[in-house]
Design an enzyme around this catalytic site. Structure first.
Site, short mmCIF file in Angstrom:
data_model
loop_
_atom_site.label_atom_id
_atom_site.label_comp_id
_atom_site.label_asym_id
_atom_site.label_seq_id
_atom_site.Cartn_x
_atom_site.Cartn_y
_atom_site.Cartn_z
N SER A 260 3.68 -12.04 8.99
CA SER A 260 3.56 -10.64 9.14
C SER A 260 2.60 -10.52 10.48
O SER A 260 1.66 -11.21 10.60
CB SER A 260 2.85 -9.80 8.06
OG SER A 260 2.03 -8.85 8.45
N LYS A 263 -1.66 -4.53 12.76
CA LYS A 263 -2.29 -4.22 13.90
C LYS A 263 -3.84 -4.75 13.73
O LYS A 263 -4.30 -5.14 15.02
CB LYS A 263 -2.87 -2.58 13.76
CG LYS A 263 -1.84 -1.71 14.21
CD LYS A 263 -2.34 -0.18 14.27
CE LYS A 263 -2.35 0.27 12.83
NZ LYS A 263 -2.98 1.77 12.62
N GLU A 264 -4.20 -5.25 12.71
CA GLU A 264 -5.58 -6.07 12.43
C GLU A 264 -5.27 -7.37 12.36
O GLU A 264 -6.62 -8.01 12.39
CB GLU A 264 -6.28 -5.40 11.43
CG GLU A 264 -6.76 -4.05 11.78
CD GLU A 264 -6.91 -3.10 10.44
OE1 GLU A 264 -7.31 -1.80 10.66
OE2 GLU A 264 -6.70 -3.66 9.27
N ASP A 404 -7.69 0.29 0.13
CA ASP A 404 -6.34 0.43 0.78
C ASP A 404 -5.22 0.10 -0.05
O ASP A 404 -4.39 -0.58 0.07
CB ASP A 404 -6.35 -0.59 2.08
CG ASP A 404 -5.16 -0.34 3.16
OD1 ASP A 404 -4.72 0.82 2.92
OD2 ASP A 404 -4.86 -1.26 3.92
#
Ligand code: ADP
Ligand code: MG
Length: 515
Positions: A260, A263-264, A404
């Site tokens: 994967s 963004k981070e 999250d």
């Protein structure tokens, strides 16, 4: 093509008289040649010109070969080699002219110019371009170069009597400052002060200098950013080195590929290698590489800045180290969860911003996210109760709020739910901890209510069930307001009494807010 034709073609190709005086292969002592049309047209002159051109253009050929066309008067220009070379020369010359045009176009009026010199084909043939170009290395006539500042003698002044000029003289100083501007980085635009006898006061000069330095540092940082960025499915050289070391040391068998890219972080799959004395390496591993660009992490400040565990360190760290703290945070949080028996990846090792953990899935295929899997209603219900239980455990035993939590960060594997992605998880005493918990509850409730689990609590009920609090507000706005009031109360307590409210301690019951 006959010899006359070729010989005559060469001078024609040159741009008239300028060519005659400057071209090195045709740099004949033209003083003796009268240039009447009849002469130019004559075969004799053509041959002479050609000979001189050849001598200048192919000196080594002249020296090495004993061919008929270079030995004497009777030059045989019918030689194929000669023709080919002449044509090549012509072609190269055109190519060079084109290069010069491009050079000019790119450089424009810029003070600092680039040169295509090294790409030129015919190096000796340069002279007609040098006049209209400013060669930045040739400073003899560089109009931009300040005159050498006149030095003031040691005693600090020049002249006598009323003509005395000290080194502090405004004009001298001003001119010196102007000259010193050329030490600024080339990309720093200082304007064009030619012919203006610019005098910069010390104050202006210092301000400019300060600005020039900070600009330089900024551009260096931008450059660095590029270097450190973890591009899509690729990692920067430092990270690559870390990964190589892990494979070289035998800890990992192979890194098979990318699971994967977010963004981070970028997550890779790897096969585990040999166990060491103190570590058992799982057969399959997930490697989470936290991106070392700062953009995405900037807006995550609030998670870590206010987390008292990291509070003292946060202020002292540079941004790059803060990114390592995200990885560290994930490791600590996973370990806590592991100890509480919550299904989650098991930490293998943390190296800088690279976290290696056990892989949830099998044969390189990661377990699907809850959002991607279709569960039977029975499994759905089972998953719901499992998650409710895990959230309580997380809060009570691990003293954590996921922060999250959603169907994106829960994997379905081996008939149960696994929690992942806990780098942003915080303790409930975090100034926004309860807000994060409420958001988690909303995500979970909505997902399972939509998924047809009739027993699913609404977000407010779930929040109370997880936290052990008893917020009675029956609508979201009031509920949220009460949560914020509690956070404020806790924050005040932290301010007044030290680090945390005793009721927030990780062991024992959930915190009780209603005093
Ligand atoms: P991000 O911060 O990018 O969301 P995550 O930790 O959620 O990072 O990982 C991104 C994705 O990588 C996950 O959605 C999951 O598919 C996969 N992944 C992460 N960790 C593991 C793991 N231990 N085992 C299997 N897959 C994983
Ligand atoms: Mg995620």
């Amino acid at each position: 093509m006959d010899s006359v034709g070729v010989a005559a073609a060469a001078p024609d190709a040159g741009p008239g008289p300028a060519w005659q005086s400057k071209c090195p292969w045709g740099a004949p002592s033209t003083t003796s040649i009268s240039c009447s049309l009849a002469d130019v047209m004559s075969e004799q002159l053509a041959k002479e010109l050609q000979l001189e051109e050849e001598n200048a253009a192919f000196p080594e050929v002249v020296a090495a070969a004993e061919g008929p066309f270079i030995t004497g008067e009777n030059i045989d220009t019918s030689s194929d080699l000669m023709l080919a070379q002449m044509l090549q020369m012509e072609f190269d010359r055109e190519y060079d002219a084109q290069l010069r045009r491009e050079e000019k176009k790119i450089n424009g009026d810029s003070k600092v110019s680039i040169s295509f010199e090294n790409y030129r084909k015919v190096h000796p043939y340069d002279s007609d371009s040098s006049e209209d170009e400013v060669d930045w290395q040739d400073t003899r006539h560089d109009p931009y170069r300040a005159d050498k500042p006149t030095t003031t003698p040691r005693r600090g002044f020049i002249g006598k009597g009323k003509d005395i000029t000290t080194k502090h003289d405004e004009v001298v100083c001003g001119r010196k400052n102007t000259a010193r501007m050329e030490n600024f980085a080339p990309e720093f635009q200082v304007g064009d002060g030619i012919g203006m006898d610019l005098k910069l006061s010390n104050q202006v000069f210092n301000a400019l200098k300060q600005h020039a330095y900070s600009e330089e540092r900024r551009s260096a940082r931008l450059h660095e950013k590029k270097e450190h960025s973890t591009a899509e499915k690729a990692v920067d050289p430092k990270t690559r080195l870390l990964l190589y070391k892990m494979v070289n040391s035998g800890m990992l068998e192979t890194i098979t590929g990318c699971i994967s890219t977010g963004k981070e972080s970028v997550v890779f799959h790897a096969y585990g290698g040999n166990a060491t004395e103190d570590k058992v390496i799982p057969p399959e591993c997930a490697i989470k590489v936290f991106k070392t660009t700062l953009n995405e992490f900037k807006n995550r400040d609030k998670y870590i800045k206010d987390d008292y565990r990291f509070k003292d360190r946060f202020s002292k760290l540079n941004p790059r180290k803060i990114i390592r703290m995200w990885a560290e945070k994930e490791m600590h949080n996973l370990t806590r969860m592991q100890n509480a028996g919550i299904p989650c990846p098991q930490v293998v090792i943390l190296k800088k911003h690279v976290l290696v953990m056990s892989f949830i899935g099998q044969d390189q295929i990661p377990a699907p996210k809850l959002k991607d899997v279709t569960l039977s209603s029975e499994d759905m219900k089972k998953a719901y109760y499992q998650i409710l239980n895990m959230m309580q455990q997380l809060y009570r035993e691990c003293n954590l709020v996921h922060a999250d939590l959603s169907e994106y960060n829960m994997l379905w594997h081996d008939g149960k739910v696994w929690l992942i992605d806990v780098s942003q998880s915080v303790e409930p005493t975090h100034p926004h901890g309860l807000e994060f918990l409420f958001r988690d509850c909303k995500n979970v409730s909505q997902f399972f209510q939509k998924g047809g689990v009739a027993e699913a609590l609404n977000e407010r009920e779930l929040f109370n069930a997880v936290s052990g609090l008893n917020i009675t507000a029956d609508n979201e706005v009031d509920f949220q307001a009460e949560i914020e009031a509690l956070e404020k109360m806790n924050e005040d307590h932290v301010q007044n009494h030290g680090k945390k409210l005793s009721t927030f301690s990780s062991d024992g019951d959930p915190p009780i807010y209603d005093e």
